[in-house]
Scaffold this motif. Structure first.
Motif, PDB file in Angstrom:
ATOM      1  N   THR A 179       0.828  -1.206   0.000  1.00 14.33           N
ATOM      2  CA  THR A 179       0.000   0.000   0.000  1.00 14.33           C
ATOM      3  C   THR A 179       0.861   1.254   0.000  1.00 14.33           C
ATOM      4  N   LEU A 180       1.894   1.266   0.824  1.00 16.73           N
ATOM      5  CA  LEU A 180       2.791   2.420   0.901  1.00 16.73           C
ATOM      6  C   LEU A 180       3.518   2.646  -0.417  1.00 16.73           C
ATOM      7  N   ASP A 181       3.993   1.573  -1.026  1.00 16.40           N
ATOM      8  CA  ASP A 181       4.706   1.705  -2.302  1.00 16.40           C
ATOM      9  C   ASP A 181       3.804   2.311  -3.372  1.00 16.40           C
ATOM     10  N   THR A 182       2.547   1.881  -3.391  1.00 13.76           N
ATOM     11  CA  THR A 182       1.596   2.419  -4.366  1.00 13.76           C
ATOM     12  C   THR A 182       1.347   3.907  -4.117  1.00 13.76           C
ATOM     13  N   GLN A 183       1.158   4.269  -2.845  1.00 17.54           N
ATOM     14  CA  GLN A 183       0.901   5.661  -2.496  1.00 17.54           C
ATOM     15  C   GLN A 183       2.111   6.553  -2.786  1.00 17.54           C
ATOM     16  N   ILE A 184       3.304   6.056  -2.468  1.00 15.89           N
ATOM     17  CA  ILE A 184       4.522   6.840  -2.710  1.00 15.89           C
ATOM     18  C   ILE A 184       4.717   7.087  -4.203  1.00 15.89           C
ATOM     19  N   GLU A 185       4.493   6.057  -5.012  1.00  9.10           N
ATOM     20  CA  GLU A 185       4.625   6.207  -6.460  1.00  9.10           C
ATOM     21  C   GLU A 185       3.609   7.222  -6.987  1.00  9.10           C
ATOM     22  N   THR A 186       2.390   7.164  -6.481  1.00 12.29           N
ATOM     23  CA  THR A 186       1.347   8.098  -6.910  1.00 12.29           C
ATOM     24  C   THR A 186       1.710   9.534  -6.531  1.00 12.29           C
ATOM     25  N   LYS A 187       2.137   9.725  -5.282  1.00 15.98           N
ATOM     26  CA  LYS A 187       2.486  11.065  -4.813  1.00 15.98           C
ATOM     27  C   LYS A 187       3.703  11.619  -5.549  1.00 15.98           C
ATOM     28  N   LEU A 188       4.665  10.748  -5.858  1.00 14.82           N
ATOM     29  CA  LEU A 188       5.837  11.198  -6.612  1.00 14.82           C
ATOM     30  C   LEU A 188       5.430  11.692  -8.001  1.00 14.82           C
ATOM     31  N   SER A 189       4.562  10.949  -8.640  1.00  9.30           N
ATOM     32  CA  SER A 189       4.107  11.340  -9.982  1.00  9.30           C
ATOM     33  C   SER A 189       3.354  12.667  -9.936  1.00  9.30           C
ATOM     34  N   GLU A 190       2.551  12.865  -8.893  1.00 11.58           N
ATOM     35  CA  GLU A 190       1.825  14.133  -8.740  1.00 11.58           C
ATOM     36  C   GLU A 190       2.786  15.288  -8.505  1.00 11.58           C
ATOM     37  N   LYS A 193       4.945  16.940 -11.402  1.00 13.14           N
ATOM     38  CA  LYS A 193       4.356  17.959 -12.269  1.00 13.14           C
ATOM     39  C   LYS A 193       4.758  19.372 -11.836  1.00 13.14           C
ATOM     40  N   MET A 194       5.118  19.506 -10.554  1.00 18.52           N
ATOM     41  CA  MET A 194       5.481  20.822 -10.021  1.00 18.52           C
ATOM     42  C   MET A 194       6.942  20.914  -9.602  1.00 18.52           C
ATOM     43  N   ASP A 195       7.589  19.774  -9.428  1.00 20.64           N
ATOM     44  CA  ASP A 195       8.973  19.752  -8.936  1.00 20.64           C
ATOM     45  C   ASP A 195       9.843  18.983  -9.926  1.00 20.64           C
ATOM     46  N   GLU A 196      10.657  19.687 -10.690  1.00 18.62           N
ATOM     47  CA  GLU A 196      11.492  19.050 -11.709  1.00 18.62           C
ATOM     48  C   GLU A 196      12.563  18.153 -11.105  1.00 18.62           C
ATOM     49  N   LYS A 197      12.838  18.331  -9.826  1.00 14.22           N
ATOM     50  CA  LYS A 197      13.856  17.521  -9.155  1.00 14.22           C
ATOM     51  C   LYS A 197      13.546  16.028  -9.267  1.00 14.22           C
ATOM     52  N   ILE A 198      12.280  15.677  -9.208  1.00 12.47           N
ATOM     53  CA  ILE A 198      11.904  14.265  -9.185  1.00 12.47           C
ATOM     54  C   ILE A 198      12.262  13.569 -10.491  1.00 12.47           C
ATOM     55  N   ASP A 199      11.921  14.162 -11.617  1.00 16.03           N
ATOM     56  CA  ASP A 199      12.266  13.548 -12.903  1.00 16.03           C
ATOM     57  C   ASP A 199      13.774  13.574 -13.144  1.00 16.03           C
ATOM     58  N   ILE A 200      14.450  14.582 -12.621  1.00 15.66           N
ATOM     59  CA  ILE A 200      15.907  14.635 -12.733  1.00 15.66           C
ATOM     60  C   ILE A 200      16.532  13.457 -12.010  1.00 15.66           C
TER      61      ILE A 200
END
Length: 325
Positions: A179-190, A193-200
């Motif tokens: 459950t946590l892994d699913t939520q973390i992946e979802t929140k990261l993807s959200e 969209k606003m924080d370019e650091k994540i895709d970097i």
């Protein structure tokens, strides 16, 4: 982002010695003393509430393996500047000033003095969404710890009834982890969209979801410090230990254990699939370096690359020769 506490003139310093079950407080103005339970309710009501109305105040504590999280989060929610100091630096500071005794009350006073006299960096303020994401990442680490503990107990248990109970517990923690892994992946993807650091971060071979999430949550300073500072903060910088003719082997000490743990796993993967880290690691081994030493150096190399990429706002490019320096 505010990071350097020395740029602001504080008039009052609160040193807090943090333990698992309590905190000891030293106030440079003597208005607050004694100890409190290390719980959200106690710190919110009896410390943060009393400091919110004060001006030019700085709270200083040490990194204590996560026990400081309640204090830091409470200070941030109250809009109070707080520093999380490296405990080894505080202890060396104490020895340098001739303080050899060690009690919780003495430690709290020394921590306050350290915050007053040393150029320290503020723990970055987090938004409500950032605090929620941080809690999720930390919960994942807690679940992993409990899951591994139950697996160890299962391997040491013969009684069928006890084994059945342990297996039920393992199933529960596995479900919670999923459950946590699913939520973390979802929140990261959200957030991406606003924080370019994540895709970097996710563009780097070897850096997957867990590493990205931990770096985003536990290392907000990434990209805002220089190479030496970020390596010391995480605990992968070799520290000199020299006196007179004695020059002992340099060791990496202290730092943020949660970040270092995921960086270790990411580096293991990177030594196989990341071309720059793979060449760097192989070169150290060819020079006779021990695998453990070479791996720590590779961890520092990977962290340095990530720090530079985030600071420059540039995703991974295997053709970028500057990264291999």
């Amino acid at each position: 982002m505010k990071t350097n506490a020395a740029k602001k003139n504080y008039a009052r310093f609160i040193g807090v010695d943090v333990a698992s079950d309590k905190i000891d407080i030293h106030d440079s103005e003597g208005k607050l003393t004694g100890e409190l339970p290390n719980t959200c309710a106690a710190i919110d009501k009896k410390l943060t509430a009393r400091l919110k109305s004060a001006d030019n105040i700085l709270v200083i504590c040490e990194a204590t393996g996560g026990f400081e999280h309640i204090l830091v989060d409470s200070m941030h929610q109250g809009g109070i500047d707080v520093v999380v100091a490296n405990p080894r630096q505080v202890r060396d500071f104490a020895k340098g000033h001739g303080y050899l005794e060690k009690t919780d009350a003495i430690d709290a006073a020394l921590i306050a003095k350290f915050g007053r006299d040393v150029d320290v960096h503020l723990a970055p303020q987090r938004s409500e969404a950032q605090r929620a994401f941080l809690a999720m990442v930390r919960r994942r680490g807690q679940v992993l710890t409990m899951l591994q503990a139950e697996k160890n107990r299962l391997a040491q248990t013969r009684d069928p009834f006890a084994k059945d109970l342990i297996e039920q517990s393992i199933s529960h923690w596995k479900n919670q982890l999923k459950t946590l892994d699913t939520q973390i992946e979802t929140k990261l993807s959200e957030r991406a969209k606003m924080d370019e650091k994540i895709d970097i971060l996710r563009s780097v071979p070897g850096v997957a979801t867990v590493t990205t999430a931990t770096l985003v949550a536990e290392l907000p300073e990434l990209g805002n410090l220089n190479r030496g500072q970020i390596a010391k903060l995480v605990g992968v910088a070799p520290l000199a230990d020299q006196s007179g003719k004695s020059d002992k082997k340099r060791k990496a000490k202290g730092g943020r254990g949660q970040v270092r743990n995921v960086l270790y796993m990411a580096t293991l993967v990177a030594t196989r699939y990341n071309p720059i880290i793979k060449r760097f690691y192989a070169r150290l081994l060819s020079k006779g370096k021990l695998k453990k030493v070479a791996l720590v150096a590779a961890m520092r190399k990977l962290l340095t690359i990530l720090n530079d990429m985030v600071r420059n706002g540039e995703p991974w490019r295997t053709a970028d020769l500057s990264l291999s320096k």
